[in-house]
Scaffold this motif. Sequence first.
Motif, PDB file in Angstrom:
ATOM      1  N   VAL A  84       0.948  -1.122  -0.038  1.00 51.07           N
ATOM      2  CA  VAL A  84       0.062   0.047   0.066  1.00 51.07           C
ATOM      3  C   VAL A  84       0.616   1.217  -0.034  1.00 51.07           C
ATOM      4  CG1 VAL A  84      -1.703   1.272   1.354  1.00 51.07           C
ATOM      5  CG2 VAL A  84      -1.946  -1.015   0.983  1.00 51.07           C
ATOM      6  N   ALA A  85       1.931   1.149   0.752  1.00 52.20           N
ATOM      7  CA  ALA A  85       2.884   2.298   0.668  1.00 52.20           C
ATOM      8  C   ALA A  85       3.420   2.648  -0.601  1.00 52.20           C
ATOM      9  CB  ALA A  85       3.949   2.212   1.638  1.00 52.20           C
ATOM     10  N   GLU A  86       3.680   1.731  -1.405  1.00 52.27           N
ATOM     11  CA  GLU A  86       4.290   2.026  -2.796  1.00 52.27           C
ATOM     12  C   GLU A  86       3.127   2.522  -3.790  1.00 52.27           C
ATOM     13  OE1 GLU A  86       6.678  -0.256  -6.369  1.00 52.27           O
ATOM     14  OE2 GLU A  86       5.760  -1.481  -4.831  1.00 52.27           O
ATOM     15  N   ILE A  87       1.806   2.233  -3.412  1.00 55.70           N
ATOM     16  CA  ILE A  87       0.806   2.715  -4.111  1.00 55.70           C
ATOM     17  C   ILE A  87       0.638   4.373  -3.799  1.00 55.70           C
ATOM     18  CG2 ILE A  87      -1.763   2.989  -4.564  1.00 55.70           C
ATOM     19  CD1 ILE A  87      -1.735  -0.273  -4.225  1.00 55.70           C
ATOM     20  N   VAL A  88       0.672   4.287  -2.444  1.00 59.13           N
ATOM     21  CA  VAL A  88       0.440   5.906  -1.857  1.00 59.13           C
ATOM     22  C   VAL A  88       1.549   6.587  -2.337  1.00 59.13           C
ATOM     23  CG1 VAL A  88       0.501   7.352   0.312  1.00 59.13           C
ATOM     24  CG2 VAL A  88      -0.685   5.238   0.194  1.00 59.13           C
ATOM     25  N   PHE A  89       2.884   6.287  -2.331  1.00 58.91           N
ATOM     26  CA  PHE A  89       3.917   7.118  -3.147  1.00 58.91           C
ATOM     27  C   PHE A  89       3.815   7.209  -4.655  1.00 58.91           C
ATOM     28  CE2 PHE A  89       6.632   5.086   0.525  1.00 58.91           C
ATOM     29  CZ  PHE A  89       6.315   6.369   1.182  1.00 58.91           C
ATOM     30  N   ALA A  90       3.254   6.437  -5.441  1.00 59.67           N
ATOM     31  CA  ALA A  90       3.029   6.592  -6.838  1.00 59.67           C
ATOM     32  C   ALA A  90       2.102   7.440  -7.262  1.00 59.67           C
ATOM     33  CB  ALA A  90       2.815   5.001  -7.379  1.00 59.67           C
ATOM     34  N   LEU A  91       0.855   7.519  -6.130  1.00 57.67           N
ATOM     35  CA  LEU A  91       0.051   8.523  -6.229  1.00 57.67           C
ATOM     36  C   LEU A  91       0.475  10.056  -5.997  1.00 57.67           C
ATOM     37  CD1 LEU A  91      -3.103   6.628  -4.562  1.00 57.67           C
ATOM     38  CD2 LEU A  91      -2.561   7.257  -7.125  1.00 57.67           C
ATOM     39  N   ALA A 104       8.116  -1.710   3.755  1.00 55.64           N
ATOM     40  CA  ALA A 104       8.325  -0.586   2.694  1.00 55.64           C
ATOM     41  C   ALA A 104       9.555  -0.029   2.543  1.00 55.64           C
ATOM     42  CB  ALA A 104       7.223   0.469   3.212  1.00 55.64           C
ATOM     43  N   MET A 105      10.397  -0.562   3.498  1.00 56.13           N
ATOM     44  CA  MET A 105      11.704   0.217   3.807  1.00 56.13           C
ATOM     45  C   MET A 105      12.646   0.011   2.417  1.00 56.13           C
ATOM     46  SD  MET A 105      11.235   2.028   6.070  1.00 56.13           S
ATOM     47  CE  MET A 105      13.019   2.658   6.328  1.00 56.13           C
ATOM     48  N   GLY A 106      12.313  -0.837   1.399  1.00 54.27           N
ATOM     49  CA  GLY A 106      13.185  -0.832   0.350  1.00 54.27           C
ATOM     50  C   GLY A 106      12.717   0.178  -0.704  1.00 54.27           C
ATOM     51  N   LEU A 107      11.782   1.018  -0.381  1.00 55.35           N
ATOM     52  CA  LEU A 107      11.379   2.350  -1.355  1.00 55.35           C
ATOM     53  C   LEU A 107      11.956   3.413  -0.955  1.00 55.35           C
ATOM     54  CD1 LEU A 107       7.384   1.450  -1.010  1.00 55.35           C
ATOM     55  CD2 LEU A 107       8.954   0.970  -2.813  1.00 55.35           C
ATOM     56  N   PRO A 108      12.421   4.084  -1.860  1.00 60.94           N
ATOM     57  CA  PRO A 108      13.569   5.233  -1.440  1.00 60.94           C
ATOM     58  C   PRO A 108      12.504   6.423  -0.824  1.00 60.94           C
ATOM     59  CG  PRO A 108      13.534   4.790  -3.926  1.00 60.94           C
ATOM     60  CD  PRO A 108      12.633   4.025  -3.526  1.00 60.94           C
ATOM     61  N   GLU A 109      11.426   6.608  -1.102  1.00 69.16           N
ATOM     62  CA  GLU A 109      10.439   7.511  -0.523  1.00 69.16           C
ATOM     63  C   GLU A 109      10.311   7.327   1.104  1.00 69.16           C
ATOM     64  OE1 GLU A 109       8.682   7.124  -4.459  1.00 69.16           O
ATOM     65  OE2 GLU A 109       9.725   5.731  -2.937  1.00 69.16           O
ATOM     66  N   ALA A 110      10.487   5.954   1.485  1.00 74.83           N
ATOM     67  CA  ALA A 110      10.223   5.497   2.832  1.00 74.83           C
ATOM     68  C   ALA A 110      11.194   5.679   3.765  1.00 74.83           C
ATOM     69  CB  ALA A 110       9.612   3.866   2.662  1.00 74.83           C
TER      70      ALA A 110
END
Length: 333
Positions: A84-91, A104-110
């Motif tokens: 869900v975090a990835e979707i939120v960031f993509a939005l 979610a920690m693999g996502l740069p924004e997180a």
Amino acid sequence: MKHGLAVLLAAGTLALAGCGSTAEPQARAAQETAPQAAPSADPSAAQSQAAPQAQGLPVTVQAADGTSVEVKDASRIIPLTGDVAEIVFALGLADKVVGVDLSAMGLPEARQKPQIGYQRSLAAEGILSLKPTVLVGTEEAGPPAVIDQLKGAGVPVVTVPSGATSVDDVPGKIELVAKALGVADKGVELAARTKTEIDAAKAKVTGTDRARVAFLYLRGQSKTYQLGGAGTRADAMIAAAGAEDAGTAAGVKGYKPITAEAMVKAAPDQILVMSMGLESVGGVDGLLKLPGVAETPAGKNKRIVSLDDLELLGMGPRTGQALDKLVTAFQQR
């Protein structure tokens, strides 16, 4: 089939190697033993509080658990699960996210966001200390008692389907998250783009001689080594990419510990893993030391396919891209 070949897919490229992936380690949703992490101060809190309200709020959505949830304020969002975090960031809502779970920690924004622990073992106190105005996660977020505590504290909790059944469920999942956060139009756009990528990848599947692929869930730190089967996200991805899930064909439901007997019975042509998992066991060489792996056709020929963790199993905006890579890899036999 070429001997000594390991197919490693990471960072959007197809690489050939005989060693482990060099992808940066990241927590995954299936990491049952992930430690709890204390929340840290959020430097963007004031900015998030002052952010203008989304145009689509207030809104009432039908959550995956069957409840109707009203969301009035999405200025302080906490995605309870990595997908869900990835979707939120993509939005485009990264500036409104005030906390994330470890998956979610693999996502740069997180990486600069406060951590709330692991999605399956959350604690209400740490989450509430970040003063969220809305919480969004899949049914995997829990335990249930904690979710009830969060609801009891008056914070809207929106659950969305995990998407484990089929990749065709992904666009709807994206749209539900977007609607709950007041950006339905952005959700429709992102869902349409994701669907186009999924359909394009599936259209590349050719022939009737399907590769037999086993998904192995690996966590070397906790010595957790499992073979995936029916009802898993990996099974859905393998099927969508035009291959046969070796675990499912061998009668595995969910996940079961890897044994020499199970691997020989599964007899995969190729083995699919997450990049963090492959790295945790010491790369391909370490993988081949696990029970029965070296005796399989995939092990003998080092046919190992590795993708970024959330890209592979997140069932989110990168699902079509992941499928495209899998179709390419599975057809190289």
